[in-house]
Design an enzyme around this catalytic site. Structure first.
Site, PDB file in Angstrom:
ATOM      1  CG  ASP A  27      -0.107  -3.500   9.427  1.00  0.00           C
ATOM      2  OD1 ASP A  27      -1.055  -4.315   9.519  1.00  0.00           O
ATOM      3  OD2 ASP A  27       0.342  -3.107   8.343  1.00  0.00           O
ATOM      4  CE  LYS A  53       8.227   0.851   3.153  1.00  0.00           C
ATOM      5  NZ  LYS A  53       7.452   0.213   4.262  1.00  0.00           N
ATOM      6  N   GLY A  68       0.808  -1.207   0.000  1.00  0.00           N
ATOM      7  CA  GLY A  68       0.000   0.000   0.000  1.00  0.00           C
ATOM      8  C   GLY A  68       0.844   1.261   0.000  1.00  0.00           C
ATOM      9  N   GLY A  82       3.925   1.586  -1.420  1.00  0.00           N
ATOM     10  CA  GLY A  82       4.558   1.752  -2.720  1.00  0.00           C
ATOM     11  C   GLY A  82       5.286   0.476  -3.108  1.00  0.00           C
ATOM     12  CB  VAL A  90       9.977  -3.135  -1.768  1.00  0.00           C
ATOM     13  CG1 VAL A  90      11.334  -3.330  -1.091  1.00  0.00           C
ATOM     14  CG2 VAL A  90       8.944  -2.655  -0.767  1.00  0.00           C
TER      15      VAL A  90
END
Length: 885
Positions: free
Chosen positions: A705, A607, A590, A592, A594
């Site tokens: 997360d 990233k 989400g 971007g 890597v």
């Protein structure tokens, strides 16, 4: 026979006599009475061994005594002990002779010293490696652990490790020097499995045994016992020098034609054993009598036509190790023999490998000096780098196969250090990160720091340092090879105003580490421009996300000045070079994409923020600021970042083996199948990283997360938590945070946090519990179908039925310790409790997972005690061997 050698020594030479004299005068002995009064030195009355107190060898633990009922039953050294109620690992550091062969003995007598009548279980480590577990079946019996070992350093560290099952303790530590030509193996050290005096009913040690080996006695079944009086001077000895009193007894089958069987069943069939058999004829044979036998090992002829001679010690030993589900040595009479076989004594040793090298001696010496000079108030015990689970707080190390670990990070921030920066730091030659911030260090920044060739990060902020910064450090900082953080009162070498110093005026000069600024006027213009920009941004361009408490302005290059910490800053052109124009994609998320990159020859993960990421900038700032603050071996490290207009990216250490979910699912092209032990090690690693965020950071940090895709694996499959873009700092210990926007990943998201918006550490615990269930089951977090089922509900339904086999990943095919799996399931289900208050804290999770891991390791590496009596078989069972009292 090619696999055996027979030592028949006909003369007692000068060398052997010298060894005997050395042993008898105890010049090769180190005998420590643990817990004895300080500086006590005494001679034990029964053995004549000179014991000393351990008080000068360790500064932790408490001295205790066994209960009074045992005071008259044991030798004096067993009546006191040292108990370690605090700290995970407490260690003795004993000076020895490097390269010499030692018999190392550790003795334990619980004796209800604490009045609890609760026998503890704990681990013992030898240097950087786990030696074994101290299992005590009866609190009134002595337990001894012995190993024959050649140290690689000029010291040995013996560590007692708390595994959560009671307080570790130790009664005695003893070292006995052996000659290097005995007990030779192809590899590894030798752990004592059996040492028996056959035909006897009591045990012997020094002075009967010149090496102070303890010879016990065992279950003889219906064997015929023989004995005779033998003088030590009359014996013709072998180099192994079994005591005369031991060789004066023997056993033989009551039936002339029956074999003597020596058998045992290793707990692990891959365990390897070296066998030493001792023979001497102690009966007067008539002219028509002969004693001759063959020795068969697991059905193969091991030695033929053995005929012991009177008063001549014969030692038979294997050149290579034996292994298998059952090991049987059969002594069988030859056709020409009129008498049955005979055996006087035996020793069996298990090979124990210590694969982990001790920390590089130069690094060990340096960090020990630093600990002593600054009086570091941390739990720094044992080897600094190993085992990895007990890595010293504030250190990171590099680990290479067949090489000693090297210290690469030293973080002593906020450690109350005072005085000058000590030169011993310069001996940590592989240091990459040095953080001495937030202390009371004074004096100038020493030149020797610039000689640390691998140093990439140096943080000296918030100290009382003065003077100039060595030019070599400034040059490295300007050249981009060093991220340097210092207080603004310091200046570059040669630019300090000596006149201001003499007049007592203190001039603050911002160190020009990014660009050199000449002229006071220009400096004032730049400062005014920055202040105007900040004011303008406050009034016109603030975009506030109340949940994130982050600022997302229209960005300019000067935004880097807002960051409270310095880190390696890269331009967008640098990023293009590092990634070879974004040539290799590692993954997408989400935030971007890597990419794989290389800085010099070191791989990194880059990233880049996607322009379509709505909250990407807040997460970018959050992750940079958090990773500036935290450093732990189980958190991914931030190498640097790019913050150039619309191009924003984070550069991390490269995790060569991807994420955990890829391996569990098999979606990775070269996915590794994890054994149960490997899964537990990953779980422990991840739990340690989370525990650091919750308890090691002040204030606490909540990740928000935790999921299997955010647990990354390096080249050694060490697990590290990643992706801190949603992390929150909780300002008060044990507090909660009310969030206007709930963040997390469906399936892993704490349902109580979702419904109440109240965020605590227990929200992370729920997410970790889901990951742990994935590790155990290899099931999807949410199974889609007519009715979606969450993994926690699925597991609970099987737990109620007691169907563990259905819970565990079927690919493991039952290759695991049942108790270990159940403990892991219990931890996981507790973590995902719907009631937040019933979930364990992360420190409890770490303890329980380590216990689960120790159970599995014990299954695969350590033997149990088993016996079964039959006929003229000697079952080699160590459980009932009486100990010296």
């Amino acid at each position: 026979m090619g696999t055996l050698r027979c030592f028949l020594v006909g003369f007692v030479g000068v060398l052997l006599l010298a060894v005997l004299i050395q042993a008898q005068d105890q010049s090769g002995f180190i005998s420590i009475d643990c817990g004895a009064p300080a500086y006590e030195n005494y001679i034990e009355s029964q053995t004549g061994i000179n014991y000393t107190s351990d008080a000068s060898l360790i500064n932790t633990g408490v001295s205790m005594s066994v209960e009074s009922d045992l005071q008259g039953e044991y030798q004096k050294q067993m009546l006191t002990l040292r108990s370690f109620p605090e700290g995970k690992r407490n260690c003795y550091k004993i000076d020895i002779t490097r390269g010499s062969k030692y018999l190392i003995k550790a003795g334990f007598l619980y004796g209800n010293y604490d009045g609890l009548n609760k026998i503890p279980k704990f681990d013992i480590h030898l240097g950087a490696n786990r030696w074994g577990t101290v299992n005590i079946n009866n609190g009134s019996y002595e337990v001894d652990m012995e190993i024959i070992h050649i140290p690689s350093q000029d010291y040995v560290q013996i560590c007692l490790v708390d595994t959560g099952h009671g307080t570790p303790f130790i009664s005695t530590l003893e070292f006995r020097t052996l000659t290097n030509d005995i007990y030779v193996t192809k590899s590894g050290s030798l752990e004592t499995y059996i040492r028996w005096d056959l035909g006897s009913n009591q045990g012997y040690r020094y002075k009967d045994d010149v090496y102070d080996r303890y010879w016990g006695y065992g279950n003889i079944n219906n064997w015929t016992q023989l004995s005779v009086s033998v003088s030590a001077d009359a014996l013709v000895q072998s180099v192994y020098r079994p005591p005369a009193i031991v060789m004066s007894t023997a056993v033989t089958p009551p039936n002339v034609s029956a074999p003597l069987l020596l058998q045992w069943e290793p707990d692990d069939p891959t365990d390897q054993f070296y066998v030493y058999l001792y023979f001497m004829e102690i009966q007067e044979l008539a002219t028509n009598q002969t004693r001759e036998f063959n020795i068969v090992a697991n059905g193969k002829l091991w030695y033929s036509n053995c005929s012991p001679k009177n008063l001549l010690v014969t030692t038979l030993l294997s050149k290579s190790a034996s292994s298998g589900k059952e090991i049987i040595f059969s002594l069988e009479k030859t056709n020409d023999s009129t008498l049955p076989p005979i055996i006087n004594a035996l020793e069996i040793y298990k090979v124990i490998d210590f694969p982990q090298s001790d920390t590089f001696k130069g690094d060990d010496d340096a960090i020990t000096t630093i600990k002593s000079i600054y009086g570091v108030k941390r739990d720094w015990q044992g080897d600094p780098c190993a085992p990895v689970d007990y890595l010293w707080d504030g250190l990171n190390c590099s680990y290479s196969k067949n090489e000693s670990p090297r210290i690469t990070t030293l973080n002593l921030s906020s450690s109350g250090l005072s005085g000058k920066i000590d030169p011993s730091i310069s001996n940590l030659t592989m240091l990459e990160t040095l953080d001495l911030s937030n202390n009371n260090l004074n004096g100038e920044i020493p030149d020797f720091l610039s000689q640390l060739q691998h140093l990439k990060i140096l943080n000296l902020e918030k100290n009382n340092l003065s003077g100039s910064i060595p030019s070599a450090l400034v040059d490295k900082s300007k050249g981009g090879s060093l991220s340097l953080s210092v207080d603004p009162n310091l200046c570059e070498s040669g630019q300090c105003n000596e006149q201001d110093k003499e007049s007592g005026k203190k001039k603050n000069i911002v160190t020009p580490l990014v660009a050199s600024v000449s002229g006071v006027v220009l400096l004032l213009v730049v400062v005014a421009a920055i202040l105007w920009t900040l004011k303008r941004r406050k009034l016109k361009a603030l975009i506030v996300d109340k949940d994130q408490s982050q600022i997302a302005p229209q960005h300019t290059e000067q935004d880097d000045l807002l960051l409270p910490f310095r880190k390696q800053i890269y331009s967008y052109s640098d990023i293009l070079k590092i990634t070879n124009n974004f040539n290799t994609t590692l993954g997408r998320g989400g935030f971007g994409t890597v990419y794989l990159g290389h800085i010099d020859d070191t791989p990194v993960a880059v990233k880049m923020l996607s322009s379509s990421s709505v909250k990407g900038f807040q997460q970018f700032q959050a992750e940079v600021k958090l990773l500036m603050r935290v450093h732990h071996k189980n958190l991914t490290s931030l190498v640097g970042y790019c913050n150039e207009e619309t191009n924003k990216g984070l550069i991390y250490e490269y995790m060569a083996n991807g994420n955990l979910q890829e391996h569990l699912s098999g979606n990775r092209s070269k996915a590794k199948f994890f054994t149960w032990e490997e899964r537990l090690r990953i779980a422990v690693d991840a739990a340690l990283g989370l525990e650091y965020l919750h308890n090691g950071c002040k204030p606490s940090i909540i990740h928000r997360d935790i999921k299997s895709t955010n647990i990354l694996l390096n080249e050694h499959f060490q697990a590290k938590l990643a992706d801190f873009g949603l992390s929150k700092i909780i300002p008060t210990e044990g507090g909660t945070h009310v969030s206007t926007v709930v963040a997390g990943t469906p399936g892993y998201l704490d349902p109580e946090y979702f419904t109440t918006n109240r965020l605590t550490e227990k929200s992370d615990v729920y997410s970790f519990g889901v990951v742990l269930l994935e590790i155990i089951t290899n099931q999807a977090v949410i199974t889609r179908g007519e009715k979606s089922i969450h993994i926690s509900d699925w597991v609970r339904s099987l737990v109620v039925k007691g169907d563990m086999k259905a819970i565990v990943d079927s690919r493991l095919e039952g290759d695991y310790d049942t108790n270990s799996v159940w403990k892991a399931v219990e931890i996981a289900t507790a973590c995902v409790s719907s009631n937040m208050n019933r979930r364990p804290v992360t420190s409890e999770i770490v303890i329980e997972l380590k216990e689960s891991l120790s159970m599995e390791v014990a299954r695969t590496k350590y033997r149990g005690n088993h016996s079964s009596d039959s006929g003229v078989t000697l079952n080699l069972n160590t459980e009932f061997i009486p100990q010296a009292r």
